[in-house]
Design an enzyme around this catalytic site. Sequence first.
Site, mmCIF file in Angstrom:
data_model
loop_
_atom_site.group_PDB
_atom_site.id
_atom_site.type_symbol
_atom_site.label_atom_id
_atom_site.label_comp_id
_atom_site.label_asym_id
_atom_site.label_seq_id
_atom_site.Cartn_x
_atom_site.Cartn_y
_atom_site.Cartn_z
ATOM 1 N N ARG A 92 1.362 -1.654 -0.134
ATOM 2 C CA ARG A 92 -0.147 -0.022 0.169
ATOM 3 C C ARG A 92 0.990 1.210 -0.133
ATOM 4 N NH1 ARG A 92 -3.675 -2.339 2.852
ATOM 5 N NH2 ARG A 92 -2.024 -4.023 3.135
ATOM 6 N N THR A 93 1.834 1.413 0.740
ATOM 7 C CA THR A 93 3.158 2.582 0.929
ATOM 8 C C THR A 93 3.137 2.529 -0.191
ATOM 9 O OG1 THR A 93 2.798 1.847 3.430
ATOM 10 C CG2 THR A 93 4.471 3.302 2.288
ATOM 11 N N LYS A 121 26.426 -10.519 -4.896
ATOM 12 C CA LYS A 121 27.818 -10.542 -4.872
ATOM 13 C C LYS A 121 28.904 -9.913 -4.180
ATOM 14 C CE LYS A 121 27.504 -9.749 -9.809
ATOM 15 N NZ LYS A 121 27.583 -8.418 -11.107
ATOM 16 N N ARG A 142 11.999 2.441 1.588
ATOM 17 C CA ARG A 142 11.258 1.652 3.201
ATOM 18 C C ARG A 142 12.145 0.472 2.976
ATOM 19 N NH1 ARG A 142 5.516 -1.401 4.620
ATOM 20 N NH2 ARG A 142 5.163 1.223 4.626
ATOM 21 N N HIS A 175 7.744 6.945 10.478
ATOM 22 C CA HIS A 175 6.826 6.446 9.182
ATOM 23 C C HIS A 175 6.278 7.888 8.939
ATOM 24 C CE1 HIS A 175 5.291 5.393 6.323
ATOM 25 N NE2 HIS A 175 4.447 3.723 6.725
HETATM 26 C C1 NCD Z 1 1.982 0.459 8.777
HETATM 27 C C2 NCD Z 1 3.677 0.382 8.448
HETATM 28 O O1 NCD Z 1 4.137 -0.281 7.027
HETATM 29 O O2 NCD Z 1 4.801 1.174 9.985
HETATM 30 N N1 NCD Z 1 1.240 0.091 7.332
HETATM 31 C C3 NCD Z 1 2.169 1.613 6.625
HETATM 32 O O3 NCD Z 1 2.648 2.205 5.896
HETATM 33 N N2 NCD Z 1 0.275 1.445 5.753
HETATM 34 C C4 NCD Z 1 1.551 -0.315 9.720
HETATM 35 C C5 NCD Z 1 2.181 -1.939 10.004
HETATM 36 O O4 NCD Z 1 2.251 -1.975 9.690
HETATM 37 O O5 NCD Z 1 0.835 -2.151 10.843
#
Ligand code: NCD
Length: 365
Positions: A92-93, A121, A142, A175
């Site tokens: 989703r992100t 490698k 991420r 986040h």
């Molecule tokens: C969250 C995350 O990745 O921290 N999800 C997200 O980015 N929408 C929350 C989660 O994973 O619980």
Amino acid sequence: MSAQPAPITLNEISWPDYQGLDSFAKAGLFQHKGRPYHALLPQQFDRPMLDRIEALATMIRKIAKTRGGMNYLQSLLSEKRAMLYFAQPSTRTFLSFYAACQITGLHCAEVRDAHTSSEIKGESQEDSVRTFSSYFDLIIMRHPAGGFAERIAWMLSHTDRPVPVINAGSGKDQHPTQALLDVYTLQRSLEKRGGVAGKKIAFVGDLARGRTVRSLAWLLTLYEDVFMYFVAPETLQLGEDVQALLQSRKVSFTLTDDFEAVIPEVDAIYMTRIQDEWDTAHESNLIDTSKFHFEERHLKMLRPDAILMHPLPRRKEIAPEVDADPRAKYWRQVRNGMWVRTALILMMFDRDTEIDRYYHDLTRD
Ligand code: NCD
């Protein structure tokens, strides 16, 4: 002997010195000419910046409603390229940022699985990211290691081609863009009642390891008289570092494990899932988390004008029967995230004033 002048940019500080700074001093190093150069920590956003991102997101959302508007938006960053480096599961992100890039015309490429790169490698992740950064103008990242995005921003700032970095979720710690979209959703949903200021907001679930909670709790301190409830089993309660941060901002809050007592009290509830990917020995299985679920029967206890949020993905924290209730705003959060991330990216590239001009012309009588 005169004191050393304070460092003013990320490339003037060593990594150990950077690590010794508090989050506010760090955050100051990510700004450039009043706008975010990097977007790494929630502490780099002040209230005027939040208001600006919210206003931009709303203008972008309205401009995007027509073909002409969408074509215009897609011209804004059509000469730029972004890399989505997602070394941790995410759909989703990832898609939210992907869509935000598409809205602005930014071309993107993705790295999802480091095992298909030269890391196999023996190349270090830093060398990989530095190599990839040569092809791009923005890195959206991420990573399971807390602070990794900061390290990359620092490392690139010491090269002859620094590139802005957005933290799309780092380890258990932060986040920031989720917090931006959460604040936008709160402000929009509570708009008729004056927005976030003066509201009571409950965070529920795994508050010890949920990075969205850590980031959002900070942003809420930028609004007047917010009262926060942290509702969790004892072992999953909010970390002392965040509590100290809230205390330093003179924010009133309470820690409790009595969810049902809190439900009728609040204007917003932010549910989170148990982050058991951080378990070392399946210890989450030993905790009874059922008391921290929002069930259909709880709808009756919730104020008629309160809202229910969740960063998703959910498990059993919110019963699916609750989804149809107009107070459930978690799907709205997802859509808002796309507009907020678009706004942030345009602001980072200094293209946001063009949005003001276009919107002004669009809405002129
Ligand atoms: C969250 C995350 O990745 O921290 N999800 C997200 O980015 N929408 C929350 C989660 O994973 O619980």
